[in-house]
Write a protein that holds these residues in place. Structure first.
Motif, PDB file in Angstrom:
ATOM      1  N   PHE A   4       0.839  -1.200   0.000  1.00  0.00           N
ATOM      2  CA  PHE A   4       0.000   0.000   0.000  1.00  0.00           C
ATOM      3  C   PHE A   4       0.875   1.250   0.000  1.00  0.00           C
ATOM      4  N   ALA A   5       0.807   2.021  -1.072  1.00  0.00           N
ATOM      5  CA  ALA A   5       1.428   3.347  -1.064  1.00  0.00           C
ATOM      6  C   ALA A   5       0.529   4.280  -0.265  1.00  0.00           C
ATOM      7  N   ASP A   6       1.086   5.396   0.190  1.00  0.00           N
ATOM      8  CA  ASP A   6       0.270   6.348   0.943  1.00  0.00           C
ATOM      9  C   ASP A   6       0.955   7.710   0.961  1.00  0.00           C
ATOM     10  N   ILE A   7       0.163   8.754   0.888  1.00  0.00           N
ATOM     11  CA  ILE A   7       0.708  10.109   1.043  1.00  0.00           C
ATOM     12  C   ILE A   7      -0.174  10.866   2.027  1.00  0.00           C
ATOM     13  N   VAL A  12       3.431  -1.357   3.823  1.00  0.00           N
ATOM     14  CA  VAL A  12       2.738  -0.070   3.786  1.00  0.00           C
ATOM     15  C   VAL A  12       3.745   1.062   3.917  1.00  0.00           C
ATOM     16  N   SER A  13       3.490   2.132   3.157  1.00  0.00           N
ATOM     17  CA  SER A  13       4.339   3.326   3.263  1.00  0.00           C
ATOM     18  C   SER A  13       3.991   4.062   4.551  1.00  0.00           C
ATOM     19  N   TYR A  14       5.015   4.514   5.236  1.00  0.00           N
ATOM     20  CA  TYR A  14       4.796   5.255   6.481  1.00  0.00           C
ATOM     21  C   TYR A  14       5.950   6.243   6.565  1.00  0.00           C
ATOM     22  N   TRP A  25       7.524  -2.440   6.038  1.00  0.00           N
ATOM     23  CA  TRP A  25       7.396  -0.981   6.117  1.00  0.00           C
ATOM     24  C   TRP A  25       8.152  -0.355   4.948  1.00  0.00           C
ATOM     25  N   ASN A  26       7.421   0.351   4.093  1.00  0.00           N
ATOM     26  CA  ASN A  26       8.085   1.128   3.041  1.00  0.00           C
ATOM     27  C   ASN A  26       8.443   2.494   3.637  1.00  0.00           C
ATOM     28  N   ILE A  27       9.736   2.691   3.867  1.00  0.00           N
ATOM     29  CA  ILE A  27      10.190   3.896   4.570  1.00  0.00           C
ATOM     30  C   ILE A  27      10.192   5.065   3.582  1.00  0.00           C
ATOM     31  N   VAL A  28       9.323   6.045   3.810  1.00  0.00           N
ATOM     32  CA  VAL A  28       9.342   7.235   2.949  1.00  0.00           C
ATOM     33  C   VAL A  28       9.637   8.468   3.792  1.00  0.00           C
ATOM     34  N   THR A  29      10.372   9.400   3.180  1.00  0.00           N
ATOM     35  CA  THR A  29      10.674  10.647   3.886  1.00  0.00           C
ATOM     36  C   THR A  29       9.674  11.733   3.483  1.00  0.00           C
ATOM     37  N   ARG A  74      16.260  15.528   5.085  1.00  0.00           N
ATOM     38  CA  ARG A  74      15.175  14.590   5.437  1.00  0.00           C
ATOM     39  C   ARG A  74      15.745  13.181   5.586  1.00  0.00           C
ATOM     40  N   TYR A  75      16.674  12.824   4.687  1.00  0.00           N
ATOM     41  CA  TYR A  75      17.280  11.493   4.768  1.00  0.00           C
ATOM     42  C   TYR A  75      18.222  11.397   5.979  1.00  0.00           C
ATOM     43  N   ASP A  76      18.951  12.494   6.305  1.00  0.00           N
ATOM     44  CA  ASP A  76      19.827  12.454   7.493  1.00  0.00           C
ATOM     45  C   ASP A  76      18.973  12.181   8.732  1.00  0.00           C
ATOM     46  N   PRO A 126      15.011  20.544   3.885  1.00  0.00           N
ATOM     47  CA  PRO A 126      15.709  20.223   2.637  1.00  0.00           C
ATOM     48  C   PRO A 126      15.806  18.720   2.403  1.00  0.00           C
ATOM     49  N   HIS A 127      15.793  18.348   1.104  1.00  0.00           N
ATOM     50  CA  HIS A 127      15.708  16.936   0.700  1.00  0.00           C
ATOM     51  C   HIS A 127      16.721  16.037   1.413  1.00  0.00           C
ATOM     52  N   ASP A 128      18.025  16.396   1.348  1.00  0.00           N
ATOM     53  CA  ASP A 128      19.028  15.482   1.913  1.00  0.00           C
ATOM     54  C   ASP A 128      18.947  15.441   3.430  1.00  0.00           C
ATOM     55  N   GLN A 159      12.290   0.270   0.675  1.00  0.00           N
ATOM     56  CA  GLN A 159      12.601   1.672   0.386  1.00  0.00           C
ATOM     57  C   GLN A 159      12.520   1.910  -1.116  1.00  0.00           C
ATOM     58  N   ALA A 160      12.205   3.160  -1.491  1.00  0.00           N
ATOM     59  CA  ALA A 160      12.023   3.441  -2.926  1.00  0.00           C
ATOM     60  C   ALA A 160      12.655   4.754  -3.358  1.00  0.00           C
ATOM     61  N   GLY A 161      13.680   5.182  -2.683  1.00  0.00           N
ATOM     62  CA  GLY A 161      14.314   6.453  -3.078  1.00  0.00           C
ATOM     63  C   GLY A 161      15.099   6.303  -4.368  1.00  0.00           C
ATOM     64  N   SER A 162      15.174   7.371  -5.142  1.00  0.00           N
ATOM     65  CA  SER A 162      15.907   7.265  -6.399  1.00  0.00           C
ATOM     66  C   SER A 162      17.060   8.274  -6.488  1.00  0.00           C
ATOM     67  N   SER A 163      17.109   9.256  -5.598  1.00  0.00           N
ATOM     68  CA  SER A 163      18.217  10.219  -5.595  1.00  0.00           C
ATOM     69  C   SER A 163      19.474   9.533  -5.057  1.00  0.00           C
ATOM     70  N   ASP A 164      20.602  10.192  -5.225  1.00  0.00           N
ATOM     71  CA  ASP A 164      21.848   9.627  -4.702  1.00  0.00           C
ATOM     72  C   ASP A 164      21.722   9.382  -3.196  1.00  0.00           C
ATOM     73  N   ARG A 165      21.174  10.368  -2.511  1.00  0.00           N
ATOM     74  CA  ARG A 165      21.027  10.243  -1.055  1.00  0.00           C
ATOM     75  C   ARG A 165      20.034   9.137  -0.707  1.00  0.00           C
ATOM     76  N   GLY A 166      18.977   9.044  -1.517  1.00  0.00           N
ATOM     77  CA  GLY A 166      17.968   8.004  -1.287  1.00  0.00           C
ATOM     78  C   GLY A 166      18.546   6.607  -1.485  1.00  0.00           C
ATOM     79  N   LEU A 167      19.411   6.462  -2.480  1.00  0.00           N
ATOM     80  CA  LEU A 167      20.004   5.148  -2.742  1.00  0.00           C
ATOM     81  C   LEU A 167      20.958   4.745  -1.620  1.00  0.00           C
TER      82      LEU A 167
HETATM   83  C1  LIG Z   1       7.238   1.977  -6.196  1.00  0.00           C
HETATM   84  C2  LIG Z   1       7.317   3.281  -5.426  1.00  0.00           C
HETATM   85  C3  LIG Z   1       6.422   3.508  -4.399  1.00  0.00           C
HETATM   86  C4  LIG Z   1       6.455   4.699  -3.676  1.00  0.00           C
HETATM   87  N1  LIG Z   1       5.545   4.894  -2.693  1.00  0.00           N
HETATM   88  C5  LIG Z   1       5.535   6.067  -2.033  1.00  0.00           C
HETATM   89  C6  LIG Z   1       4.541   6.313  -1.059  1.00  0.00           C
HETATM   90  O1  LIG Z   1       3.690   5.480  -0.825  1.00  0.00           O
HETATM   91  N2  LIG Z   1       4.550   7.486  -0.408  1.00  0.00           N
HETATM   92  C7  LIG Z   1       5.490   8.459  -0.654  1.00  0.00           C
HETATM   93  O2  LIG Z   1       5.436   9.501  -0.013  1.00  0.00           O
HETATM   94  N3  LIG Z   1       6.453   8.257  -1.585  1.00  0.00           N
HETATM   95  C8  LIG Z   1       6.483   7.101  -2.287  1.00  0.00           C
HETATM   96  N4  LIG Z   1       7.419   6.883  -3.257  1.00  0.00           N
HETATM   97  C9  LIG Z   1       8.425   7.920  -3.464  1.00  0.00           C
HETATM   98  C10 LIG Z   1       9.756   7.524  -2.899  1.00  0.00           C
HETATM   99  O3  LIG Z   1       9.682   7.048  -1.592  1.00  0.00           O
HETATM  100  C11 LIG Z   1      10.729   8.684  -2.925  1.00  0.00           C
HETATM  101  O4  LIG Z   1      10.306   9.728  -2.077  1.00  0.00           O
HETATM  102  C12 LIG Z   1      10.831   9.204  -4.318  1.00  0.00           C
HETATM  103  O5  LIG Z   1      11.148   8.135  -5.176  1.00  0.00           O
HETATM  104  C13 LIG Z   1      11.905  10.269  -4.391  1.00  0.00           C
HETATM  105  O6  LIG Z   1      13.094   9.706  -3.914  1.00  0.00           O
HETATM  106  P1  LIG Z   1      14.352  10.561  -3.810  1.00  0.00           P
HETATM  107  O7  LIG Z   1      13.958  11.766  -3.024  1.00  0.00           O
HETATM  108  O8  LIG Z   1      15.395   9.742  -3.112  1.00  0.00           O
HETATM  109  O9  LIG Z   1      14.733  10.917  -5.215  1.00  0.00           O
HETATM  110  C14 LIG Z   1       7.408   5.699  -3.990  1.00  0.00           C
HETATM  111  C15 LIG Z   1       8.312   5.477  -5.054  1.00  0.00           C
HETATM  112  C16 LIG Z   1       8.269   4.282  -5.775  1.00  0.00           C
HETATM  113  C17 LIG Z   1       9.248   4.086  -6.897  1.00  0.00           C
END
Ligand SMILES: Cc1cc2nc3c(=O)[nH]c(=O)nc-3n(C[C@H](O)[C@H](O)[C@H](O)COP(=O)(O)O)c2cc1C
Length: 460
Positions: A53-56, A100-102, A129-133, A153-155, A149-151, A222-230
């Motif tokens: 479950f994604a969530d915002i 679930v995203s939290y 737990w899908n860890i989102v910042t 948030r990850y710190d 700021p983005h980075d 986890q689903a981060g795509s930035s350098d810091r997220g990875l």
């Molecule tokens: C498959 C997938 C599911 C995601 N689900 C959520 C979500 O449920 N809630 C959320 O706030 N962000 C979600 N994201 C966003 C990521 O957690 C992350 O914030 C976003 O990819 C930006 O990452 P970055 O800041 O490291 O570039 C999701 C991303 C992907 C690829």
């Protein structure tokens, strides 16, 4: 391979407008337990690993500088809290995992630790737990969080993770719970410890409120795509969602992720990497074409635009259509402008071109980016190519339209994958927890990066 299905407790998750499909049930279903229980049972009958479950938090309000377009076209609103759905769906299933995203930005670590311990108890160890910042622009008006700021948030999330994992792993020793009626001892206080912490963002001095659950720490996604997220993912996550745009870039990204994990002292093969893909499936070529046409017909142009503007923070309504694209701030949309430039064959591109591109659903085809399209055989062929060429471990599928797509995923695609020996035909009863599902029977506990010596990830 591992198969997750991605959803969200909203009408037509991920596919703005598809709630209008006459056979889709998500518009009413998203707020009913029956809908989710049925979906969970359907996925379990196909031996899917987990429902994610994604969530915002908050409502996108960038387009037209207003929440109105998101509300009108149902862009991730209305949305109920998915956490409440999970125990009901778990009670109706035995093996399906739930994730679930939290957000680490909206909830205190202590609260997060208690919630996931509760979910792990109530699901019998089937929780992730899908860890989102989180994108904090969204939450500014809600009062949930300040901009950060983005980075940073990850710190902050690094400190958060260290803290919640200590609550789960270190507070209650094994054997602390005694249930000794004769001495009136439910639990032995000498074996339950405070977690003392005074860091940059968080302070705590308390024992965990829950006794150890089957997994203690939920499976960390986890689903981060930035350098810091990875880097964050490589340090903490056991399972990473990726959105690879192609085979070559994908292979490099997968190798990079495993390499980052190695540099954190973790076993790179202990990371499960799942590629997110939309799925538009037909029993045969004609039905696949019909599904593609429906997708184009029911997708909401206003909804797609409101979502794009929300994601990029750029209000496309605030520029005249004839303004050149070079007037827009660069950065967030380089890939889109590169794409348009190629398509535009040298002509000066305008905001109008971009608006049209953003509002138009991508035409489904077997080679479309981030999409699996076609008959079960075609889709299975494509999945095999992804697995071989990028070395991912599996998929996070997003069926379209949601209701029919989920049924067809279970009834058409999974049997084809099973025939090829790519998908499980039954759950392994020795794997009692979600972590064991991903890492093998007996691997019930999370191992922190610092606990590894670069070798045996789950050893000891
Ligand atoms: C498959 C997938 C599911 C995601 N689900 C959520 C979500 O449920 N809630 C959320 O706030 N962000 C979600 N994201 C966003 C990521 O957690 C992350 O914030 C976003 O990819 C930006 O990452 P970055 O800041 O490291 O570039 C999701 C991303 C992907 C690829």
């Amino acid at each position: 391979m591992y198969l997750n299905v991605l959803t969200q407790c909203i009408p037509a998750p991920l596919f703005e407008g598809m709630w209008r499909h006459p056979e889709d049930q998500s518009a009413l279903g998203y707020r009913s337990l029956d809908y989710w229980v049925n979906m969970a049972q359907q996925l379990e009958s196909a031996c899917i690993d987990a429902l994610f479950f994604a969530d915002i938090h908050g409502v996108y309000d960038v387009y037209q500088d207003s929440p109105a377009p998101s509300i009108q076209h149902s862009v991730q609103v209305p949305a109920i809290d998915p956490v409440l759905v999970i125990p009901a769906a778990a009670a109706a299933t035995r093996n399906l995992g739930f994730a679930v995203s939290y957000s680490t930005s909206y909830h205190a670590p202590y609260q997060c630790a208690r919630l996931f311990s509760s979910l792990d108890h109530l699901t019998g160890g089937r929780i992730g737990w899908n860890i989102v910042t989180s994108d904090l622009r969204l939450a500014v008006g809600t009062g949930l969080a300040e901009q950060c700021p983005h980075d940073e948030r990850y710190d902050r999330a690094d400190e958060y993770l260290d803290l919640v994992v200590r609550l789960w792993e270190d507070s209650w020793e094994a054997g602390a719970v005694r249930h000794d009626a004769a001495s009136d001892t439910f639990a032995d206080p000498a074996r339950v410890h405070r977690v003392d912490h005074a860091g940059r963002w968080y302070r705590m001095s308390a024992p965990h409120q829950c006794e150890p659950s089957p997994q203690r720490t939920p499976v960390l996604y986890q689903a981060g795509s930035s350098d810091r997220g990875l880097t964050f993912a490589a340090r903490h996550a056991e399972l990473v969602f990726v959105a690879l745009s192609g085979f070559r870039q994908g292979r490099e990204r997968v190798e990079d992720l495993r390499d980052r994990a190695r540099r954190q002292g973790r076993d790179p093969e202990g990371l499960r990497i799942l590629q997110g893909m939309c799925l538009i499936l037909g029993e045969d070529a004609a039905q696949a074409r019909a599904r593609a046409e429906e997708y184009e017909r029911f997708s909401s142009r206003g909804g797609l635009t409101a979502k794009w503007c929300g994601w990029t923070g750029l209000d496309l309504a605030s520029y005249p259509a004839e303004a050149p694209l070079s007037d827009l701030p660069a950065g967030q949309m380089r890939s889109v402008t590169d794409f348009l430039r190629q398509a535009g064959a040298g002509r000066e591109l305008t905001v109008g071109d971009l608006r049209e591109h953003v509002a138009t659903p991508r035409r489904p085809n077997p080679h479309a980016r981030l999409m699996l399209f076609g008959t079960p055989e075609q889709v299975a062929d494509r999945m095999e190519m992804w697995l071989e060429r990028t070395k991912i471990d599996g998929f996070n599928l997003m069926p379209c339209p949601p209701t029919l797509g989920t049924r067809d995923l279970c009834e058409l695609l999974v049997p084809e994958l099973q025939r090829r020996g790519l998908a499980r035909k039954s759950y392994d009863t020795a794997e009692r927890t979600l972590r064991e599902r991903y890492f093998g029977s007996g691997v019930t506990r999370y191992v922190r990066a610092a606990e590894n010596n670069g070798g045996n990830r789950h050893g000891g």
